[in-house]
Design an enzyme around this catalytic site. Structure first.
Site, PDB file in Angstrom:
ATOM      1  N   GLU A 137       0.781  -1.160   0.068  1.00 27.91           N
ATOM      2  CA  GLU A 137       0.203   0.073  -0.100  1.00 27.91           C
ATOM      3  C   GLU A 137       0.978   1.449   0.027  1.00 27.91           C
ATOM      4  OE1 GLU A 137      -3.069  -0.140  -0.283  1.00 27.91           O
ATOM      5  OE2 GLU A 137      -3.564  -2.278   0.358  1.00 27.91           O
ATOM      6  N   CYS A 151      -3.163   8.403   3.631  1.00 25.47           N
ATOM      7  CA  CYS A 151      -2.978   7.858   2.229  1.00 25.47           C
ATOM      8  C   CYS A 151      -4.196   8.108   1.143  1.00 25.47           C
ATOM      9  CB  CYS A 151      -2.759   6.641   2.251  1.00 25.47           C
ATOM     10  SG  CYS A 151      -3.874   5.455   3.238  1.00 25.47           S
TER      11      CYS A 151
HETATM   12  P1  NAP Z   1       8.198   4.952   4.891  1.00 25.97           P
HETATM   13  O1  NAP Z   1       9.250   6.152   5.138  1.00 25.97           O
HETATM   14  O2  NAP Z   1       8.372   4.353   3.559  1.00 25.97           O
HETATM   15  O3  NAP Z   1       8.136   4.133   6.024  1.00 25.97           O
HETATM   16  C1  NAP Z   1       7.058   2.946   5.937  1.00 25.97           C
HETATM   17  C2  NAP Z   1       7.834   2.033   6.902  1.00 25.97           C
HETATM   18  O4  NAP Z   1       8.800   1.383   6.383  1.00 25.97           O
HETATM   19  C3  NAP Z   1       8.264   2.476   8.418  1.00 25.97           C
HETATM   20  O5  NAP Z   1       7.938   1.312   9.206  1.00 25.97           O
HETATM   21  C4  NAP Z   1       9.787   2.529   8.092  1.00 25.97           C
HETATM   22  O6  NAP Z   1      10.495   2.129   9.329  1.00 25.97           O
HETATM   23  C5  NAP Z   1      10.116   1.164   7.206  1.00 25.97           C
HETATM   24  N1  NAP Z   1      11.137   1.076   6.690  1.00 25.97           N
HETATM   25  C6  NAP Z   1      11.856   2.054   6.075  1.00 25.97           C
HETATM   26  N2  NAP Z   1      13.048   1.542   5.289  1.00 25.97           N
HETATM   27  C7  NAP Z   1      12.806   0.178   5.335  1.00 25.97           C
HETATM   28  C8  NAP Z   1      13.688  -0.754   4.825  1.00 25.97           C
HETATM   29  N3  NAP Z   1      14.863  -0.349   3.992  1.00 25.97           N
HETATM   30  N4  NAP Z   1      13.428  -1.995   4.806  1.00 25.97           N
HETATM   31  C9  NAP Z   1      12.107  -2.330   5.714  1.00 25.97           C
HETATM   32  N5  NAP Z   1      11.240  -1.266   6.220  1.00 25.97           N
HETATM   33  C10 NAP Z   1      11.742  -0.103   6.039  1.00 25.97           C
HETATM   34  O7  NAP Z   1       6.672   5.812   4.808  1.00 25.97           O
HETATM   35  P2  NAP Z   1       6.287   6.804   6.037  1.00 25.97           P
HETATM   36  O8  NAP Z   1       6.848   7.800   6.023  1.00 25.97           O
HETATM   37  O9  NAP Z   1       6.262   6.027   7.305  1.00 25.97           O
HETATM   38  O10 NAP Z   1       4.519   6.809   5.522  1.00 25.97           O
HETATM   39  C11 NAP Z   1       4.070   7.818   4.414  1.00 25.97           C
HETATM   40  C12 NAP Z   1       3.749   7.039   3.457  1.00 25.97           C
HETATM   41  O11 NAP Z   1       2.779   6.027   3.487  1.00 25.97           O
HETATM   42  C13 NAP Z   1       2.974   8.065   2.430  1.00 25.97           C
HETATM   43  O12 NAP Z   1       3.440   8.060   1.088  1.00 25.97           O
HETATM   44  C14 NAP Z   1       1.786   7.585   2.394  1.00 25.97           C
HETATM   45  O13 NAP Z   1       0.899   7.883   1.154  1.00 25.97           O
HETATM   46  C15 NAP Z   1       1.719   6.103   2.662  1.00 25.97           C
HETATM   47  N6  NAP Z   1       0.955   5.409   3.114  1.00 25.97           N
HETATM   48  C16 NAP Z   1      -0.007   4.559   2.384  1.00 25.97           C
HETATM   49  C17 NAP Z   1      -0.968   3.915   3.126  1.00 25.97           C
HETATM   50  C18 NAP Z   1      -1.850   2.988   2.295  1.00 25.97           C
HETATM   51  O14 NAP Z   1      -2.650   2.460   2.833  1.00 25.97           O
HETATM   52  N7  NAP Z   1      -1.802   3.081   0.814  1.00 25.97           N
HETATM   53  C19 NAP Z   1      -1.454   4.357   4.079  1.00 25.97           C
HETATM   54  C20 NAP Z   1      -0.759   5.097   4.948  1.00 25.97           C
HETATM   55  C21 NAP Z   1       0.388   5.905   4.528  1.00 25.97           C
HETATM   56  P3  NAP Z   1      11.066   3.532  10.245  1.00 25.97           P
HETATM   57  O15 NAP Z   1       9.824   4.475  10.458  1.00 25.97           O
HETATM   58  O16 NAP Z   1      11.979   2.891  11.273  1.00 25.97           O
HETATM   59  O17 NAP Z   1      12.012   4.238   9.087  1.00 25.97           O
END
Ligand code: NAP
Length: 515
Positions: free
Chosen positions: A257, A296
């Site tokens: 997602e 999102c």
């Molecule tokens: P993110 O930076 O991609 O982080 C998401 C998750 O991935 C966090 O738990 C993060 O951990 C982890 N992560 C980071 N690098 C990783 C790696 N190399 N390997 C495994 N896991 C890793 O996203 P975010 O800033 O938290 O969220 C914002 C984004 O999420 C927005 O773009 C939004 O559109 C999207 N979103 C989508 C939905 C949906 O249902 N489609 C819902 C909500 C949000 P850390 O926090 O420890 O870095």
């Protein structure tokens, strides 16, 4: 130093051996707690979940597991006040916005408890009818769905620490698959606290529910062929997950997602001040400001007929002007903070980029905040952008600014409107507003192939509709293309991800023994 939150793996609460990352109040800038996963024995944690948790869960029927979900609902309901306090402090959200996460989580979990009850005392599901394999009806094929013998690893985004956990865990646990959750570091506290409450209540068998807070380092390396990963977050991290060597080597099933540039569309023929016009305006203003636009599913692009551009701009701006921004602890505040400074910087940068290609129609970014220190708080008032040249404003269709920002865009006719909406390259949701039910049905179908959900609002459902951005467990959540290509929820459809489909070919006598 603040408290270091323990992780729960291997059936034990364990703190990391490092200093940990601090979780910060985005309004007061104070440190709240810390999280750390350094030194955890991840291979043992995954093995424990897979063997102990998975074995015990699979020994139960759907109905028995549904009873456990219902018990978890009770535990969570009993602790709602504590969750609201954590959300205020760690996510900077006002009460109504915390409810979207916390009560949304509890509602989703209770929906799956009810759905599970209906599945009864079975341990697997039949998929379709028996099918003859030849002329003789004796030898047939029956498809079955059985729970996968692996773990479900959940990697979640910061914006839904409660709902993000339970919307994934409910169908997984109901399916009989153990869960390891890794919440986003910035807001891990609420997820950790909910897991702690449910684990301490002793509802699920040991190993069914584990949590790793802090760095994701090493988690993906543990994946084995029957494990599944469900990820919510940015498109960049999604690409890392998809191409991880363990995923590629073991064909690990992955659900993504990711981000999405969602649309709202006012159908042609609606005059300023019509019911549909008002419904669109209200929903856009609401979507821009709920959780400071950190959803999102939030509306990012608003499409209206050329002749309606000025009237819609004025009406949305008038609504946004009523949004008080600041400390969520102050009752008069309607919109709290962004989750942290990094997000504030990222939203400001994204906004600046969009402003190079669009006009600023309403600028709340300079408005005064209530009870919040401008030097410390990560607040940002809503900003409505607009471009009269929707075809040329390429970045508006490409960049998701994850904050209280949306862009108004005019279309010439219905075909042009659809073309512009599709420039989002696959979104979680589009909403349509109008009173012509035939045009609405046609538009909904035309957008269905590029959206996980099409939310249609005609005046007859003005008081009934569930909201553009609200994800209901009965409906699919996910979207094709840039939205990640994933599918979650949608009632019992969510269970498919945690089951393996297999065709059993046998004599009719054997197949009838399956039950
Ligand atoms: P993110 O930076 O991609 O982080 C998401 C998750 O991935 C966090 O738990 C993060 O951990 C982890 N992560 C980071 N690098 C990783 C790696 N190399 N390997 C495994 N896991 C890793 O996203 P975010 O800033 O938290 O969220 C914002 C984004 O999420 C927005 O773009 C939004 O559109 C999207 N979103 C989508 C939905 C949906 O249902 N489609 C819902 C909500 C949000 P850390 O926090 O420890 O870095």
């Amino acid at each position: 130093m603040t408290e270091l939150l323990p992780n729960y793996v291997n059936g034990r609460w364990q703190t990391g051996s490092g200093e940990g990352a601090a979780l910060i109040d985005p309004v007061l800038a104070t440190e709240l707690v810390r999280v750390d996963a350094t030194g955890l024995d991840l291979p043992a944690a995954f093995a424990y979940a897979r063997e102990q948790g998975g074995g015990a869960l699979r020994a139960l029927s759907y109905a028995q597991r549904a009873v456990m979900l219902a018990a978890a609902v009770k535990v969570l309901q009993g602790q709602r006040d504590a969750y609201y306090e954590i959300a205020t402090a760690n996510s900077g959200t006002v009460k109504n916005d915390s409810a979207v996460d916390i009560d949304g989580a509890i509602f989703t979990l209770s929906t799956y408890a009810k759905l599970g009850e209906g599945l009864g005392d079975r341990h697997f599901m039949l998929d379709g009818e028996m099918a003859r394999l030849g002329k003789d009806p004796l030898f047939q094929s029956q498809h079955v769905l059985t729970p996968t013998r692996g773990v479900a690893l959940f990697i979640n985004a910061f914006n839904f620490p409660a709902w993000g956990l339970w919307e994934k865990a409910a169908p997984a646990l109901l399916s009989g698959v153990p869960v390891i959750i890794k919440p986003a570091t910035a807001t891990a506290w609420l997820t950790q606290r909910m897991v702690e409450d449910v684990v301490k209540a002793g509802i699920f068998p040991p190993g069914a529910l584990s949590i790793v807070c802090g760095s994701s380092a090493g988690l993906m390396d543990q994946l084995q062929p029957f494990d599944v990963v469900s990820f919510t977050g940015s498109a960049e991290t999604a690409a890392v997950i998809r191409s991880h060597p363990a995923v590629v080597r073991h064909s690990v099933r992955v659900n993504i997602e990711a981000d999405s540039v969602n649309s709202a569309l006012l159908l042609p023929g609606e005059a300023a001040g019509s019911e549909s016009f008002d419904l669109l305006v209200k929903e856009v203003a609401r979507e821009m400001t709920v959780k400071s636009g950190q959803k999102c599913t939030a509306i990012r692009r608003v499409f209206v007929q050329e002749t309606m551009y000025d009237a819609v701009a004025a009406a949305i701006s008038a609504r946004l002007a009523k949004t008080t921004v600041g400390n969520p602890r102050n009752e008069s505040v309607r919109m709290g903070a962004l989750v942290n400074r990094a997000q504030l910087v990222s939203v400001r940068e994204g906004l600046h980029t969009l402003q190079q290609h669009a006009d600023t129609l309403y600028d709340g970014s300079k408005q005064e905040w209530v009870d919040a220190d401008p030097a410390l708080a990560c607040c940002l008032g809503p900003v409505l952008l607009g471009s009269r040249h929707a075809d040329d404003a390429a970045v508006v269709h490409d960049i998701e600014v994850f904050g209280p920002v949306a862009t108004l865009l005019p279309y010439r006719d219905s075909a042009h409107a659809l073309e512009l909406v599709r420039r989002g390259q696959g979104s979680l949701v589009a909403s349509i507003y109008g009173r012509d039910v035939s045009a609405m049905a046609k538009t909904a179908l035309a957008l269905a192939d590029s959206h996980g959900r099409v939310h249609s609002v005609s005046p007859d459902v003005a008081a009934l509709h569930t909201g553009h951005g609200n994800v209901m467990p009965q409906s699919l959540h996910g979207g094709p293309g840039r939205a990640g290509g994933g599918e979650e929820l949608g009632g019992l459809r969510a269970l498919n991800f945690y089951h393996r489909r297999s065709a059993i070919q046998a004599s009719t006598a054997v197949l009838t023994q399956l039950g």
